[in-house]
Structures are given as structure tokens and as C-alpha cells.
Design an enzyme around this catalytic site. Structure first.
Site, PDB file in Angstrom:
ATOM      1  N   LYS A  66       0.846  -1.197   0.000  1.00 49.54           N
ATOM      2  CA  LYS A  66       0.000   0.000   0.000  1.00 49.54           C
ATOM      3  C   LYS A  66       0.880   1.245   0.000  1.00 49.54           C
ATOM      4  CE  LYS A  66      -4.360   1.457   2.221  1.00 49.54           C
ATOM      5  NZ  LYS A  66      -5.277   1.358   1.079  1.00 49.54           N
TER       6      LYS A  66
ATOM      7  N   GLU B  40      -9.186  -5.146  -8.895  1.00 50.01           N
ATOM      8  CA  GLU B  40      -9.709  -4.441  -7.720  1.00 50.01           C
ATOM      9  C   GLU B  40     -10.103  -3.042  -8.143  1.00 50.01           C
ATOM     10  OE1 GLU B  40      -6.649  -4.088  -4.728  1.00 50.01           O
ATOM     11  OE2 GLU B  40      -5.158  -3.364  -6.146  1.00 50.01           O
TER      12      GLU B  40
ATOM     13  N   LEU C 193      -4.220  -5.552  -3.607  1.00 51.72           N
ATOM     14  CA  LEU C 193      -3.910  -5.263  -2.205  1.00 51.72           C
ATOM     15  C   LEU C 193      -4.635  -6.262  -1.314  1.00 51.72           C
ATOM     16  CD1 LEU C 193      -2.488  -3.003  -0.428  1.00 51.72           C
ATOM     17  CD2 LEU C 193      -4.822  -2.199  -0.027  1.00 51.72           C
TER      18      LEU C 193
END
Lengths: 292, 292
Positions: B146, B178, B202
Site C-alpha cells: 500500500k 480491484e 492489495l
């Protein structure tokens, strides 16, 4: 050090980037590094043109790029860098706004930061050459824009350092693209071999100069994809960039390139490149006096 | 607003990020966003574990992650956010050092910044659902970390906004990965269908909660690549994330998903998710009093 920050000249210590700056939060910014030769910013217009391209591609508004030339010269002047070798760094971000992935409201002022500092040219590296490694390219798909999203570059550069090398060459699907801080050119059978300028390659200002210089010297340049397995078959490899100028890469991944010494064509291009720099410096001096 | 900056609590206006900060220059940093429910930071340990993973992958040293939990609770307390819905943002960069792609000298202190602010839950979006678009994934190859290198995310999110949509779903080589600010889960024939956690996804804290909740509800989850041409064949699509919680995606690229209304399974998961939040909030309250 006196730097430029959003319209003001001030001591660097007094610059306070906001924690809401989109450069800090989102890597939402572009930058340039320029080389000053005795007060002359080499290919300043080309660097600013590339900066403008990045701003346009990212739809960043409000930066008056034309004013940055005088700003950079002012920084050289104010910091007594009109004679020494120096570099200027300039960064523009989408400004400061409450954190939100979407663009901030129209009219949000960009953040503009610039600084000039003394620079020691890498004379020894240019003379003796460097070693490089090849790393898998993990960067995003818009490497043609000079953004501050440089984490993949720093990781690759650090890997090179730890491998005892000076530069890392990005390879994507086996195709050699560029270094972490400079372009890469190859030499084969007396010709230059140049990776095409795709979305994975920054349009390097110095590369353009080197290709022009090569053309003037009668050296043919062949633009084509360069593959990793070819590496050992190149006669010479050149790292070309604003601060590197032209540095010979004499080994890659522990394998010697050519005879492991800087090559003949590299030497010719280095000499011709220096002449171009000197000529442009002299022309600018005639036109503007000291250049600063 | 009182924020946390390198060991100090101070007014946000007093924070001065250095122009040499590697977060500003290189996107050399990681971050987390946490959700506070009446003073309880939901899945705080999981968020900090992910932060620690990022720091380790990027070999950033010197951040005492364990101390960040108390810091975040202190920020909620100091800013009178012990009762209202709130979020906490925390960012760690490799610190401030003269610009150089390679890591700064060992011992360079990281930059640690955190702030808490009131948050309005997206109740209407959770109720009515949102529309999304599909965008080509231009991000780098380590989306499992991240990092603040979010430029591709912001560009995609802005495209969604301009298309009248709320979210953009990244598709790489035709594989759905995503959203720009949340995970994506699909529903087909009464089962959840989940993109595998590759380097392009993630590891979402909320996704884990939702999958646990689904298991407890007896809903099977099938982890497998999800392809763009399949989109219209899904019965439901869920956007799941820390601030989104569970938001139904009722159309993608102008095509209705299912009957164009939030689906039955989405509703069950929303209800079950809220129960988990409430239970953890209550347990934390019993253990620590107000939670702040």
C-alpha cells in the site's frame, strides 16, 4: 540555500510542504533535473517542454511553465552558482487539497518547488566506465511521463548499489528499456542501436542530443527493440542523461561489454557532445552576457 | 486539527514536510486508512500488520509500528472523535535526505504522519448501490504493497467521476483485479467469486472480514481469476473496503449487474458485516471503557 516555492524565494528550511500536498499523498507530480554549465542551463527549453507535456498528460493546470526558465536562472544567480557546475531541480504537483483520489477542485493552485545546487560532474565514471545490472521492470505503464512516482526506480537503483554496480537497466518481458536515472544506447557493428520511445521509456533530452551528434558524425542509428539475450553481443553500451552526460557501461551483470573498456564510438560521442555543450554555452554567453 | 508528526502532536498547519522528503520526491512511502466506530479502530492490528509488511518489503527502517495504535487513539481523543464516525490516516516515508535514488544513509529517521477526522459513512451508496467503469490497469507490479504511488489510481478515479461513475475497476490483460479505493468481489450462482491475491491486488482488510462473514453465513467463496467478458454474467458485485464497508455495484460500464438493484447476498453480507463491527466495538468497550 535559497529555493523557489510557490512564487517566493526563501531559505530552504522555511519551505513547508503541506501533509495534504498531492505530491506527498499520491505521487501526483512531475519534475525535471537540468544541468548548468557556467550559468548556462543546457537545453532548458527542451526540459520545460517535457515538463509541459507531463502536466498536459496528467491534466495539471495553473503552472506557468514559461516563467520557470527565469526562476531557475534566478536561483543560480542568488546561490552564487553562475560559474560552478550546478544542477537545478524543479517539481510541480497538483497542489494541496483534502485527501481524495479524484482531482481537487478546479483552481487549486499547483505546488511549484525549485532548487539549484553545486554539482560535481562524474568525470571518473565517464572516463573509466561503470558496471550495470539488469532488473525486471516493475514500473507503471506511463514511464514516458517524468512523474515523482519513482519507488520502482529507487528500489532498482538500490539493488544495483548492493550488487556493486552503478546503474540498473530495466527489462520488461526481456526487452531492454532504459536505466533508473538515464537512457541507454547500444553500439553494434559501428552503429548506434536505440530502444524505441514507447510508453515505457522517457523521451530523454540528452539522448536526442547524442543522436543528433551521432548523425553529424556520420554514425547511423537504428531504432529497434533491444533484447536481454543480445546484451553480450553489443560492442559498447552508453548511459546518457542530464547529469551522466555520456558514461560508458563496460559490464552488465558481471559480463564484459566489448573488451571491457570504454569503446571507440563512445569516446567520439563524448568529445562531440562536449563540443555541443561548449558551443551552446558560448552562444548563450554572447547573447546574454554571463548567462545568468 | 491536532495531528501527529514525527513524535509530536501539533496543529496541522504547523506541519512542515521537507521538500527533501522521500514521500514528496520518490513516492517512497506507505500508508493506511482506518475506520473508527465510536472510538473503536476496526481491525487496527490487521491494518498495522499490513503497514509493517509494506515497510519490510520496502526495507524501510526505524518506524515503531506498535506505537502507532496508541498514537491513533490519542488523535481520536484529542480531536473529540471518540464518539463520531471517524477515519485515521497514517503515512510513513523513508524520511528526508538529499535527493538520491538510492536509499538514504542508515539511521535516517522515517517521516511518520497521522491525522484523524470526522467521517460521514456512505449510507446512501450502501443502500442504493453505485455504478463503476472498467479501466486498463497502468499501475506498477507491486500493488500488494500500500504505497503512496497512487497516480494511476487518481487518474482512474477521475475518469470514473467524469463518466458519472463512483468507482473504476482495474483490468489487466482482461483480468479484473480491484477498484481504485476498495476490493471487488463478485457473486455467481449464490457463491462469492474472489480475485486471487496476486502482486496486482492489495490484501484488503475488509475483504478478509467479508470472506469470514460469508463463511459463517454458509456462503461458499471461490477464489479464481475473474475475466472482463464475464462481467455481465455476475449476479452481484460488491465494492468492499475500510470506508466503503460493503457497497453494491449495480452497473458496470453502463451495463446492469443482475437486475440493476443491490442483490440478496449483498444485503445479507452487509447485515452480517455490521454485526461484526458492532460486536467488536462492544467487546473493545467492555475491555477498555470508552475505547479511547
Amino acid at each position: 540555500m535559497i529555493v523557489y516555492y510557490n512564487g517566493q524565494y526563501l531559505e530552504k528550511e522555511r519551505v513547508a510542504i503541506s501533509p495534504d500536498d498531492r505530491g506527498f499523498l499520491f505521487a501526483d507530480g512531475v519534475y525535471e533535473v537540468l544541468r548548468s554549465y557556467q550559468g548556462h542551463l543546457f537545453r532548458c527549453a527542451e526540459h520545460l517542454k517535457r515538463l509541459e507535456f507531463g502536466l498536459e498528460e496528467l491534466r495539471m493546470e495553473g503552472c506557468r511553465v514559461k516563467e520557470l526558465g527565469p526562476v531557475m536562472y534566478q536561483l543560480l544567480h542568488t546561490n552564487n552558482l553562475a560559474q560552478p557546475d550546478a544542477t537545478v531541480y524543479v517539481q510541480v504537483t497538483r497542489g494541496s487539497a483534502p485527501r481524495n483520489h479524484r482531482f481537487p477542485p478546479r483552481g487549486t493552485a499547483p505546488t511549484v518547488y525549485a532548487e539549484a545546487k553545486a554539482f560535481t560532474p562524474p568525470t571518473q565514471l565517464q572516463e573509466r566506465g561503470i558496471s550495470a545490472i539488469v532488473v525486471a521492470d516493475q514500473r507503471w505503464a506511463r514511464c514516458d511521463i517524468k512523474t515523482v512516482g519513482l519507488l520502482a526506480h529507487t528500489l532498482a537503483c538500490q539493488r544495483a548499489e548492493e550488487a556493486g554496480a552503478f546503474e540498473a537497466i530495466f527489462s520488461r518481458d526481456g526487452v531492454l528499456l532504459e536505466g533508473t536515472r538515464a537512457s541507454i544506447l547500444f553500439v553494434k557493428d559501428g552503429n548506434l542501436v536505440c530502444p524505441p520511445l514507447t510508453n515505457y521509456v522517457l523521451p530523454s533530452v540528452t539522448r536526442t542530443v547524442v543522436l543528433d551528434v551521432a548523425a553529424a558524425e556520420g554514425i547511423a542509428a537504428n531504432v529497434r527493440p533491444c533484447f536481454e539475450p543480445e546484451l553480450a553481443s553489443f560492442d559498447e553500451i552508453l548511459m546518457v542523461g542530464t547529469t551522466a552526460e555520456i558514461i560508458p557501461i563496460v559490464s552488465v551483470g558481471g559480463v564484459s561489454i566489448g573488451n571491457g573498456q570504454p569503446g571507440r564510438l563512445t569516446r567520439r560521442l563524448q568529445t562531440a557532445f562536449r563540443k555541443v555543450v561548449a558551443a551552446e554555452r558560448a552562444a548563450s554567453s554572447r547573447a546574454y552576457g554571463s548567462g545568468v
